[in-house]
Design a protein around this motif. Structure first.
Motif, PDB file in Angstrom:
ATOM      1  N   SER A  64       0.776  -1.346  -0.015  1.00 49.26           N
ATOM      2  CA  SER A  64       0.174   0.115   0.017  1.00 49.26           C
ATOM      3  C   SER A  64       0.875   1.127  -0.118  1.00 49.26           C
ATOM      4  N   MET A  65       1.896   1.242   0.822  1.00 51.66           N
ATOM      5  CA  MET A  65       2.861   2.613   0.761  1.00 51.66           C
ATOM      6  C   MET A  65       3.522   2.554  -0.562  1.00 51.66           C
TER       7      MET A  65
ATOM      8  N   SER B 239       2.179   2.230  -3.324  1.00 53.50           N
ATOM      9  CA  SER B 239       1.300   2.809  -4.288  1.00 53.50           C
ATOM     10  C   SER B 239       1.059   4.217  -3.979  1.00 53.50           C
ATOM     11  N   ILE B 240       1.744   4.837  -3.142  1.00 56.94           N
ATOM     12  CA  ILE B 240       1.486   6.294  -2.761  1.00 56.94           C
ATOM     13  C   ILE B 240       2.336   7.110  -3.844  1.00 56.94           C
TER      14      ILE B 240
ATOM     15  N   THR C 281       1.368   9.664   4.761  1.00 57.06           N
ATOM     16  CA  THR C 281       1.346   8.075   4.496  1.00 57.06           C
ATOM     17  C   THR C 281      -0.020   7.498   5.463  1.00 57.06           C
TER      18      THR C 281
ATOM     19  N   LEU D  20      -3.388   8.113   3.624  1.00 57.57           N
ATOM     20  CA  LEU D  20      -3.581   7.708   2.327  1.00 57.57           C
ATOM     21  C   LEU D  20      -3.665   6.176   2.156  1.00 57.57           C
ATOM     22  N   ILE D  21      -3.113   5.270   3.370  1.00 57.55           N
ATOM     23  CA  ILE D  21      -3.323   3.923   3.515  1.00 57.55           C
ATOM     24  C   ILE D  21      -4.452   3.718   4.484  1.00 57.55           C
TER      25      ILE D  21
END
Length: 321
Positions: free
Chosen positions: A207-208, A210-211, A234, A237-238
């Motif tokens: 997930s991180m 994909s930021i 972070t 966003l996750i």
């Protein structure tokens, strides 16, 4: 070319298209039949069959007898007795539910926070992190029963855990963790945290990554240090991934069976101190030979898990797809 020829060509094209679509449909159906059959057999069929026998009195040998809601009445009486302070041997379902709630409250927040920290470290560009990642992600690929067997020896009175605790806290003593009413649940929670944090860390790492990098770079140019970037950029966003991890982690913790069976024993430990709901269902079905009562316990436990999960999803799960 005549009008009839055009009509003939159009007909052949439509026929060819329909034949191709029909063939693709059949091929797709053949591909999903094995997985769907397994899901139906071990998922839906097992659920409906368990719901059916929860209304029966049966011992696997004699003919089943329909008893209506009597099994559910026994489970509710067990819960009421436990709430009123009945002895441990009269309220196994209540004690299992209490123990697993304590276990879940210890495991889920701790493993989620630890997994976030591990994922943040693994996602950083610090030299040597890649080799370190392999070490702390290894437990996620190890069988939980093997891990539990190893920790049985580590938690023994003269095991490594007590030796380490006496080095850190002089005078800690040498408690028998797995035969102590107060320590067996924390011992199982420690094993679960150690074994499952790496799985969640992999999820958070994906997930991180994909930021968008430009968002983090812009925050860095604005003077935000790594801690502030992690907290204010972070984590928000996750957020859907964190909520998903909390839900899946909670459901997995509530269903814990293997650690309790290996570490506390099939009887649930001293005065059911290591009893869990799933272990109690297992004992009722296969030790006491009462699958009807075990199925009623499973149905009530499913309801107790489903309602809070549904409420949590409706309140916080807007970002999950």
């Amino acid at each position: 070319m005549s009008h009839e020829s055009y009509k003939h060509i159009a007909f052949l094209s439509r026929f060819s298209l329909r034949h191709k679509q029909r063939r693709e449909f059949i091929e797709g159906l053949l591909l999903i039949i094995p997985a769907t059959s397994i899901l139906f057999l071990f998922g839906y069929f097992a659920f409906f069959y368990a719901f059916y026998i929860s209304f029966l009195k049966w011992n696997y040998i004699s003919d089943p007898i329909f008893i209506g809601l009597d099994n559910y009445r026994k489970v509710l009486n067990d819960l009421i007795k436990g709430l009123l302070g009945a002895p441990w041997y009269e309220a196994s379902f209540f004690i299992g539910l209490r123990n697993i709630l304590i276990y879940t409250l210890i495991v889920v927040p701790t493993q989620t926070i630890l997994a976030l920290i591990l994922a943040a470290i693994a996602s950083s560009r610090v030299r040597g992190v890649s080799s370190l990642s392999t070490a702390y992600l290894l437990p996620g690929f190890t069988c939980s029963v093997i891990i539990a067997l190893i920790f049985v020896y580590l938690f023994s009175q003269r095991g490594f855990i007590n030796y380490l605790m006496n080095l850190i806290v002089p005078g800690f003593g040498y408690p028998d963790w797995l035969n102590s009413r107060n320590l067996v649940i924390p011992a199982m929670a420690i094993v679960a945290i150690w074994g499952t944090s790496s799985n969640l860390a992999i999820l958070f790492m994906a997930s991180m990554q994909s930021i968008p990098r430009d968002v983090l770079e812009q925050a860095k140019l604005d003077g935000a240090d790594p801690v502030k970037r992690f907290i204010y950029i972070t984590l928000p966003l996750i957020r859907p991934t964190i909520i998903y991890a909390l839900i899946v982690g909670t459901i997995g913790a509530l269903q814990m069976f293997d650690l309790a069976f290996v570490m506390a024993g099939p009887q649930g430990g001293v005065e059911y101190s290591g009893m869990t709901v799933v272990l109690d269902i297992y004992r009722t079905a296969f030790a006491q030979l009462d699958p009807g009562l075990a199925s009623a316990k499973a149905m009530i436990f499913l309801l107790l898990m489903y309602i809070p999960t549904l409420i949590f999803l409706r309140k916080y799960g807007g970002g999950i797809r």
